[in-house]
Design a protein around this motif. Structure first.
Motif, PDB file in Angstrom:
ATOM      1  N   THR A   4       8.462  -1.201   3.800  1.00 26.71           N
ATOM      2  CA  THR A   4      10.645  -1.040   4.306  1.00 26.71           C
ATOM      3  C   THR A   4      11.399  -1.616   3.050  1.00 26.71           C
ATOM      4  OG1 THR A   4      10.889  -3.136   4.921  1.00 26.71           O
ATOM      5  CG2 THR A   4       9.191  -2.283   6.444  1.00 26.71           C
ATOM      6  N   PRO A   5      12.750  -1.106   3.481  1.00 28.45           N
ATOM      7  CA  PRO A   5      13.175  -1.285   2.248  1.00 28.45           C
ATOM      8  C   PRO A   5      13.632  -2.433   1.603  1.00 28.45           C
ATOM      9  CG  PRO A   5      14.670   0.762   3.787  1.00 28.45           C
ATOM     10  CD  PRO A   5      13.776  -0.369   4.728  1.00 28.45           C
ATOM     11  N   ALA A   6      13.475  -3.723   2.967  1.00 33.31           N
ATOM     12  CA  ALA A   6      13.260  -5.217   3.044  1.00 33.31           C
ATOM     13  C   ALA A   6      12.067  -5.288   1.632  1.00 33.31           C
ATOM     14  CB  ALA A   6      13.309  -5.794   4.032  1.00 33.31           C
ATOM     15  N   GLN A   7      10.685  -4.630   2.114  1.00 36.18           N
ATOM     16  CA  GLN A   7      10.306  -5.342   1.418  1.00 36.18           C
ATOM     17  C   GLN A   7       9.799  -4.723  -0.100  1.00 36.18           C
ATOM     18  OE1 GLN A   7       7.197  -2.680   3.938  1.00 36.18           O
ATOM     19  NE2 GLN A   7       6.525  -5.311   4.275  1.00 36.18           N
ATOM     20  N   PHE A   8      10.462  -3.150  -0.164  1.00 32.99           N
ATOM     21  CA  PHE A   8      11.215  -3.137  -1.571  1.00 32.99           C
ATOM     22  C   PHE A   8      12.023  -3.401  -2.676  1.00 32.99           C
ATOM     23  CE2 PHE A   8      13.207  -0.238  -4.456  1.00 32.99           C
ATOM     24  CZ  PHE A   8      11.950   0.453  -4.992  1.00 32.99           C
ATOM     25  N   ASN A   9      12.927  -3.971  -1.440  1.00 30.64           N
ATOM     26  CA  ASN A   9      13.790  -5.125  -2.254  1.00 30.64           C
ATOM     27  C   ASN A   9      13.171  -6.611  -2.905  1.00 30.64           C
ATOM     28  OD1 ASN A   9      15.142  -3.323  -2.657  1.00 30.64           O
ATOM     29  ND2 ASN A   9      16.679  -4.596  -0.461  1.00 30.64           N
ATOM     30  N   ARG A  10      12.418  -7.273  -2.149  1.00 30.97           N
ATOM     31  CA  ARG A  10      11.637  -8.661  -2.142  1.00 30.97           C
ATOM     32  C   ARG A  10      10.659  -7.954  -3.426  1.00 30.97           C
ATOM     33  NH1 ARG A  10      12.166 -13.662  -2.155  1.00 30.97           N
ATOM     34  NH2 ARG A  10      10.862 -14.893  -1.582  1.00 30.97           N
ATOM     35  N   ALA A  11       9.537  -6.893  -3.278  1.00 31.59           N
ATOM     36  CA  ALA A  11       9.253  -6.353  -4.961  1.00 31.59           C
ATOM     37  C   ALA A  11       9.642  -6.525  -5.872  1.00 31.59           C
ATOM     38  CB  ALA A  11       8.225  -5.071  -3.900  1.00 31.59           C
ATOM     39  N   THR A  12      10.938  -5.925  -5.547  1.00 28.56           N
ATOM     40  CA  THR A  12      11.495  -5.900  -7.168  1.00 28.56           C
ATOM     41  C   THR A  12      11.978  -6.944  -7.786  1.00 28.56           C
ATOM     42  OG1 THR A  12      12.629  -3.401  -6.622  1.00 28.56           O
ATOM     43  CG2 THR A  12      14.064  -4.654  -8.141  1.00 28.56           C
ATOM     44  N   GLU A  13      12.515  -7.701  -6.612  1.00 31.35           N
ATOM     45  CA  GLU A  13      12.863  -9.129  -7.108  1.00 31.35           C
ATOM     46  C   GLU A  13      11.916  -9.932  -8.112  1.00 31.35           C
ATOM     47  OE1 GLU A  13      14.245 -11.267  -3.987  1.00 31.35           O
ATOM     48  OE2 GLU A  13      16.003 -10.703  -4.016  1.00 31.35           O
TER      49      GLU A  13
END
Length: 74
Positions: free
Chosen positions: A2-11
């Motif tokens: 999901t976009p939220a999971q992708f953002n967390r992985a990027t962080e």
């Protein structure tokens, strides 16, 4: 992802790619709770940078802190 999971992985990738943050997380993970001064001594990171990195790690939820007597422990 999901976009939220992708953002967390990027962080997380950014945090782990930062030498200072990685050193802080390593010390806390493998050696447990430490005071600011303990972390400063163990990581050899200057006080200003250590404060900035700890604040950022707290904002991201990777580190917590609590007052213990006259010190802050992470």
């Amino acid at each position: 992802y999901t976009p939220a999971q992708f953002n967390r992985a990027t962080e997380l990738t950014k945090v782990l790619g930062d030498t200072y943050s990685l050193r802080i997380l390593y010390e806390l993970t493998f050696f447990g709770e430490k005071s600011f001064n303990d972390l400063k001594r163990m990581t050899d990171i200057n006080a200003v940078t250590l404060t900035r990195k700890l604040t950022h790690l707290k904002e991201l939820g990777y580190v917590t802190s609590e007052p213990v007597r006259f010190e802050i422990h992470y």
